[in-house]
Write an enzyme that holds these catalytic residues in place. Structure first.
Site, PDB file in Angstrom:
ATOM      1  CB  CYS A 303     -60.617 -44.923  53.244  1.00 53.02           C
ATOM      2  SG  CYS A 303     -60.669 -44.445  54.957  1.00 53.02           S
ATOM      3  CD  GLU A 399     -60.642 -46.057  47.598  1.00 57.78           C
ATOM      4  OE1 GLU A 399     -59.460 -45.830  47.270  1.00 57.78           O
ATOM      5  OE2 GLU A 399     -61.029 -46.079  48.773  1.00 57.78           O
TER       6      GLU A 399
HETATM    7  P1  NAP Z   1     -52.879 -39.766  47.000  1.00 58.71           P
HETATM    8  O1  NAP Z   1     -52.174 -39.315  45.792  1.00 58.71           O
HETATM    9  O2  NAP Z   1     -52.628 -41.127  47.526  1.00 58.71           O
HETATM   10  O3  NAP Z   1     -52.565 -38.660  48.126  1.00 58.71           O
HETATM   11  C1  NAP Z   1     -52.422 -38.858  49.498  1.00 58.71           C
HETATM   12  C2  NAP Z   1     -51.251 -38.045  50.029  1.00 58.71           C
HETATM   13  O4  NAP Z   1     -50.012 -38.554  49.514  1.00 58.71           O
HETATM   14  C3  NAP Z   1     -51.266 -36.575  49.629  1.00 58.71           C
HETATM   15  O5  NAP Z   1     -50.736 -35.798  50.688  1.00 58.71           O
HETATM   16  C4  NAP Z   1     -50.343 -36.577  48.423  1.00 58.71           C
HETATM   17  O6  NAP Z   1     -49.822 -35.334  48.083  1.00 58.71           O
HETATM   18  C5  NAP Z   1     -49.274 -37.517  48.875  1.00 58.71           C
HETATM   19  N1  NAP Z   1     -48.478 -38.105  47.785  1.00 58.71           N
HETATM   20  C6  NAP Z   1     -48.804 -38.223  46.461  1.00 58.71           C
HETATM   21  N2  NAP Z   1     -47.830 -38.857  45.797  1.00 58.71           N
HETATM   22  C7  NAP Z   1     -46.866 -39.159  46.699  1.00 58.71           C
HETATM   23  C8  NAP Z   1     -45.614 -39.825  46.628  1.00 58.71           C
HETATM   24  N3  NAP Z   1     -45.156 -40.335  45.491  1.00 58.71           N
HETATM   25  N4  NAP Z   1     -44.893 -39.965  47.757  1.00 58.71           N
HETATM   26  C9  NAP Z   1     -45.344 -39.486  48.928  1.00 58.71           C
HETATM   27  N5  NAP Z   1     -46.508 -38.849  49.061  1.00 58.71           N
HETATM   28  C10 NAP Z   1     -47.275 -38.682  47.964  1.00 58.71           C
HETATM   29  O7  NAP Z   1     -54.422 -39.610  46.790  1.00 58.71           O
HETATM   30  P2  NAP Z   1     -55.121 -38.618  45.750  1.00 58.71           P
HETATM   31  O8  NAP Z   1     -54.385 -38.542  44.463  1.00 58.71           O
HETATM   32  O9  NAP Z   1     -55.312 -37.340  46.411  1.00 58.71           O
HETATM   33  O10 NAP Z   1     -56.488 -39.394  45.520  1.00 58.71           O
HETATM   34  C11 NAP Z   1     -56.513 -40.444  44.559  1.00 58.71           C
HETATM   35  C12 NAP Z   1     -57.352 -41.581  45.040  1.00 58.71           C
HETATM   36  O11 NAP Z   1     -56.835 -42.098  46.259  1.00 58.71           O
HETATM   37  C13 NAP Z   1     -58.778 -41.232  45.396  1.00 58.71           C
HETATM   38  O12 NAP Z   1     -59.599 -41.152  44.298  1.00 58.71           O
HETATM   39  C14 NAP Z   1     -59.126 -42.361  46.304  1.00 58.71           C
HETATM   40  O13 NAP Z   1     -59.479 -43.500  45.563  1.00 58.71           O
HETATM   41  C15 NAP Z   1     -57.854 -42.639  47.036  1.00 58.71           C
HETATM   42  N6  NAP Z   1     -57.828 -42.002  48.379  1.00 58.71           N
HETATM   43  C16 NAP Z   1     -57.933 -42.797  49.446  1.00 58.71           C
HETATM   44  C17 NAP Z   1     -57.920 -42.227  50.708  1.00 58.71           C
HETATM   45  C18 NAP Z   1     -58.046 -43.048  51.935  1.00 58.71           C
HETATM   46  O14 NAP Z   1     -58.383 -42.515  52.986  1.00 58.71           O
HETATM   47  N7  NAP Z   1     -57.758 -44.315  51.906  1.00 58.71           N
HETATM   48  C19 NAP Z   1     -57.827 -40.859  50.866  1.00 58.71           C
HETATM   49  C20 NAP Z   1     -57.698 -40.058  49.725  1.00 58.71           C
HETATM   50  C21 NAP Z   1     -57.694 -40.653  48.493  1.00 58.71           C
HETATM   51  P3  NAP Z   1     -50.640 -34.496  46.974  1.00 58.71           P
HETATM   52  O15 NAP Z   1     -51.891 -34.094  47.623  1.00 58.71           O
HETATM   53  O16 NAP Z   1     -49.781 -33.346  46.684  1.00 58.71           O
HETATM   54  O17 NAP Z   1     -50.848 -35.411  45.791  1.00 58.71           O
END
Ligand code: NAP
Ligand code: MG
Length: 496
Positions: A303, A399
């Site tokens: 991040c 990002e």
């Molecule tokens: P994400 O969807 O934000 O996932 C993070 C967590 O939230 C996971 O445990 C996910 O479960 C859960 N989640 C998803 N939708 C949710 C909802 N509506 N309500 C509650 N929890 C929910 O991230 P991602 O899709 O894995 O990654 C997408 C992008 O996010 C990446 O490309 C990156 O840009 C960004 N990202 C940022 C960070 C950071 O540290 N700031 C970390 C990871 C990703 P699931 O795994 O089942 O979807």
């Protein structure tokens, strides 16, 4: 791409792991009986099937959490010093199982085993060790009031745990992000329901096992593996008092909306597009190494990745050439191979996302150095540098979360501050300079929760971490993290 860790050892670690949900101190199947696959992103092969938790499982876990948080339950009756000892023991057990946890992390996320051994796992242990000491040091104040005459009242504040907390973490540092959440929640006396990312559930399950082994009472830490809908069910649940989330800004917004029903407390650690400012008077060799580490560490899935590189014009070519040499020297491969510097991206989805951004940079007119797929199996992308960029390109503003840096030259301190701050994010930033006054002025003017000077990616359990602007709400680590998990109660007693 081969792995240097023997198959039999890997199989033993995976076979020995609980793959059910941890609810109320027991390992149970999902109510539906369903499971899902978790893949090794280096080989695209299935590592294991884990329980697919959904709303009904969330309801079960919340009921158990409420019972564990009842003020007659063992956790609430436990002296804080004892609570601290259990938290400390979790840290000890993480270190005792360091190799195995690092192996799970490398298999599930793809990151180099050697990196997980020196970064993810020991830092997770540090966090529990650091937080364990706070359990017995959570204090209120005795407060003299002006509304009454001295001696007529005794008034003081109490700090109390906020209650049942849902902790939702991403896949980039699965164990470490879980530690950042669970450590302070336990130190404050809360109970946690942890929802790991669907891509990387394994180390959270192992953490659940270790917490039980450390003596944590049933229901104090529960682990629900599943998808976003399980996260959303936790966020909406009326008996959950607080949500702590790390992940994308987009889902962060959904969390805020979802938590509105019972006005849960919310803390968010979201994305970033962190500027890295290299002045001409920097130690150039150090700036090149630092800038490469800023973007390429952990496959760029950080991040705080230094994904916007700004270099003072007189040294721009020299720094970019040096960065290209660094990028070319990075050995991309299976994370279990000790020769590997950079593993695959975590999933097909992330691979498509990152290569999509590289393509968008190309069609917007940037010059691409790297940018290719590596191998034909697994989600490997070469370290990539974009030059000839403009501020309005998507690849410069959004990002990417991969090993892709957008570079541009700048001409003055004044100009670069406003360019660097021209982003909706504010998580990390960096400055390279030998002029300490200039470096400190720049550090003060950059709008970011962490600013590194002549370094990058240095973290410590004692240093607060979090975002300005759309990078989040609240701070993790340090004693600031405890605030997220505490309520303040004022007690005013009439002494007459
Ligand atoms: P994400 O969807 O934000 O996932 C993070 C967590 O939230 C996971 O445990 C996910 O479960 C859960 N989640 C998803 N939708 C949710 C909802 N509506 N309500 C509650 N929890 C929910 O991230 P991602 O899709 O894995 O990654 C997408 C992008 O996010 C990446 O490309 C990156 O840009 C960004 N990202 C940022 C960070 C950071 O540290 N700031 C970390 C990871 C990703 P699931 O795994 O089942 O979807
Ligand atoms: Mg997701």
């Amino acid at each position: 791409m081969t792995s240097a860790v023997e198959e039999s050892r890997i199989q033993k670690v995976v076979d020995g792991l609980h793959r059910q949900l941890l609810i109320n101190g027991e390992w149970v199947d999902a109510a539906s009986g369903a499971t899902f696959e978790t893949l090794n992103p280096a080989t695209e092969e299935v590592i294991a099937h884990v329980a697919h938790g959904e709303r009904e499982d969330v309801n079960r876990a919340v009921r158990a959490a409420r019972a564990a948080f009842d003020d007659t339950a063992p956790w609430r009756r436990m002296p804080p010093g004892q609570r601290g000892k259990i938290i400390h023991k979790i840290g000890d057990l993480i270190l005792k199982n360091l190799e195995e946890l690092a192996l799970l992390e490398s298999l599930d996320n793809g990151k180099p085993f050697v990196v997980a051994k020196v970064a993810d796992v020991p830092l997770a242990a540090d966090l529990f060790h650091y937080m364990s000491g706070w359990a017995s040091k959570i204090e209120g104040n005795t407060i003299p009031m002006s509304a009454a005459s001295p001696g007529s009242h005794l008034s003081f504040s109490l700090r109390e745990p906020v209650g049942v907390v849902a902790q939702i973490v991403p896949w980039n540092f699965p164990l470490l992000m879980a530690a950042w959440k669970v450590g302070p929640a336990l130190a404050a006396g809360c109970v946690s329901i942890l929802k790991p990312a669907e891509q990387t559930p394994l180390s959270a399950l192992r953490l659940g096992e270790l917490a039980l082994e450390a003596g944590l009472p049933p229901g104090v830490l529960q682990v629900i593996t599943g998808f976003g809908d399980a996260g959303a069910a936790l966020v909406a649940h009326p008996d959950v008092d607080k949500v702590a989330f790390t992940g994308s800004t987009e889902v962060g917004r959904e969390i805020v909306r979802g938590a509105a029903g019972n006005l849960k407390k919310v803390t968010l650690e979201l994305g970033g597009k962190s500027p890295n400012v290299v002045y001409a008077d920097a130690d150039i060799a150090k700036a090149i190494k630092g800038s490469a580490g800023a973007i390429f560490f952990n496959q760029g899935e950080c991040c705080v990745a230094g994904s916007r590189l700004y270099v003072e014009r007189s040294v721009y070519d020299e720094v970019i050439e040096g960065l290209q040499r660094e990028a070319e020297s990075i050995r991309v491969g299976n994370g279990l191979d000790p020769a590997t510097d950079m593993g695959p991206l975590v999933s097909q989805e992330q691979f498509d996302r990152v290569t999509g951004y590289i393509d968008s940079g190309r069609s917007d007119g940037a010059t691409i150095h790297g940018g290719d797929r590596v191998g034909d199996r697994g989600y490997f992308v070469a370290p990539t540098i974009l030059t000839d960029t403009r501020d309005d390109m998507r690849a410069v503003q959004e990002e990417i979360f991969g090993p892709v840096v957008a570079a541009a030259p700048f001409d003055s301190e004044e100009q670069i501050i406003s360019v660097a701050n021209r982003t909706d994010y504010g998580l990390g930033a960096g400055v390279f300079s030998r002029d300490i006054a200039k470096a400190m002025r720049t550090a003060q003017r950059l709008r970011a929760g962490t600013v590194w000077v002549n370094t990058w990616n240095v973290f410590d359990a004692a240093m607060p971490f979090g975002g300005y602007k759309e990078s989040g709400w609240g701070r993790e680590m340090g004693h600031a993290a405890l605030e997220n998990y505490l309520e303040t109660k004022s007690v005013i007693c009439d002494l007459s």
